[in-house]
Design an enzyme around this catalytic site. Structure first.
Site, short mmCIF file in Angstrom:
data_model
loop_
_atom_site.label_atom_id
_atom_site.label_comp_id
_atom_site.label_asym_id
_atom_site.label_seq_id
_atom_site.Cartn_x
_atom_site.Cartn_y
_atom_site.Cartn_z
CB SER A 134 1.32 7.55 -0.96
OG SER A 134 2.26 7.94 -0.32
CE1 TYR A 147 -1.43 12.00 0.45
CE2 TYR A 147 0.27 10.49 1.16
CZ TYR A 147 -0.38 11.18 0.21
OH TYR A 147 0.43 11.14 -1.21
#
Length: 187
Positions: A134, A147
């Site tokens: 990401s 995350y």
């Protein structure tokens, strides 16, 4: 991708489902894996593919998934480690359980998939592991500490395994999308 065996985790929705649609259009033999068994079945039915229920946080389930794929198709050409969860909130409010959930799915799931697929692909002398990281793993995202941390680890894992795997004919890539409209925040 025509005739290539491609396994996608987290394939019942979002990026995984879109990836499967593109792979199917390109002629890949698809294995659609997700913890959401009904969702995986629906995507598989739509695309004429096979569905597998798997919890990527279980090493045994991921290893069995790779073994079943190879047993059925004789090889695995692509593994897309796409399954992931979002854990959001102020760092002061994050519990150990939330951290562990993010680590188990976002990092350990990728480790389990990469390890099992790499072993098989090195034996074959070919293959490509694609790990979905990401942008948050590259630059950090406030409010998304678990995350961002797990996705940064996925990127480091991919970069390091890429160097080792080249000698065995196996490619490793980390893909780092920005924010994508999907159901990750809903689920």
């Amino acid at each position: 991708f025509s005739g290539e065996v491609a396994l996608v985790t987290g394939a019942a929705s979002g990026i995984g489902k879109a990836l499967c649609q593109q792979l199917a259009a390109a002629g890949a033999k698809l294995v659609i894996a997700d913890i959401n068994a009904a969702g995986a079945e629906a995507v598989a039915l739509e695309l004429g593919a096979e569905a597998r229920h798997v919890d990527v946080s279980s090493a045994d389930q991921v290893e069995a998934l790779i073994e079943q794929t190879v047993s059925r198709h004789g090889r695995i050409d692509y593994l897309f480690n796409n399954a992931g969860i979002a854990v959001v909130g102020d760092a002061r409010d994050l519990t150990r359980e939330l951290w562990q959930a993010a680590i188990d799915v976002n990092l350990m799931g990728v480790i389990y998939g990469s390890q099992a697929a790499y072993t098989q692909m090195a034996r074959q002398g070919s293959g490509h592991i694609v790990n979905v990281g990401s942008l948050a793993g590259l630059v950090g995202a406030p409010g998304m500490l678990p995350y961002s941390t797990t996705k940064a680890a996925v990127i480091a894992l991919s970069r390091t395994l890429r160097i080792e795997a080249l000698a065995f004919g196996v490619r490793v890539t980390a893909v780092c999308p920005g924010f994508i409209e999907s159901n990750i925040y809903e689920s």
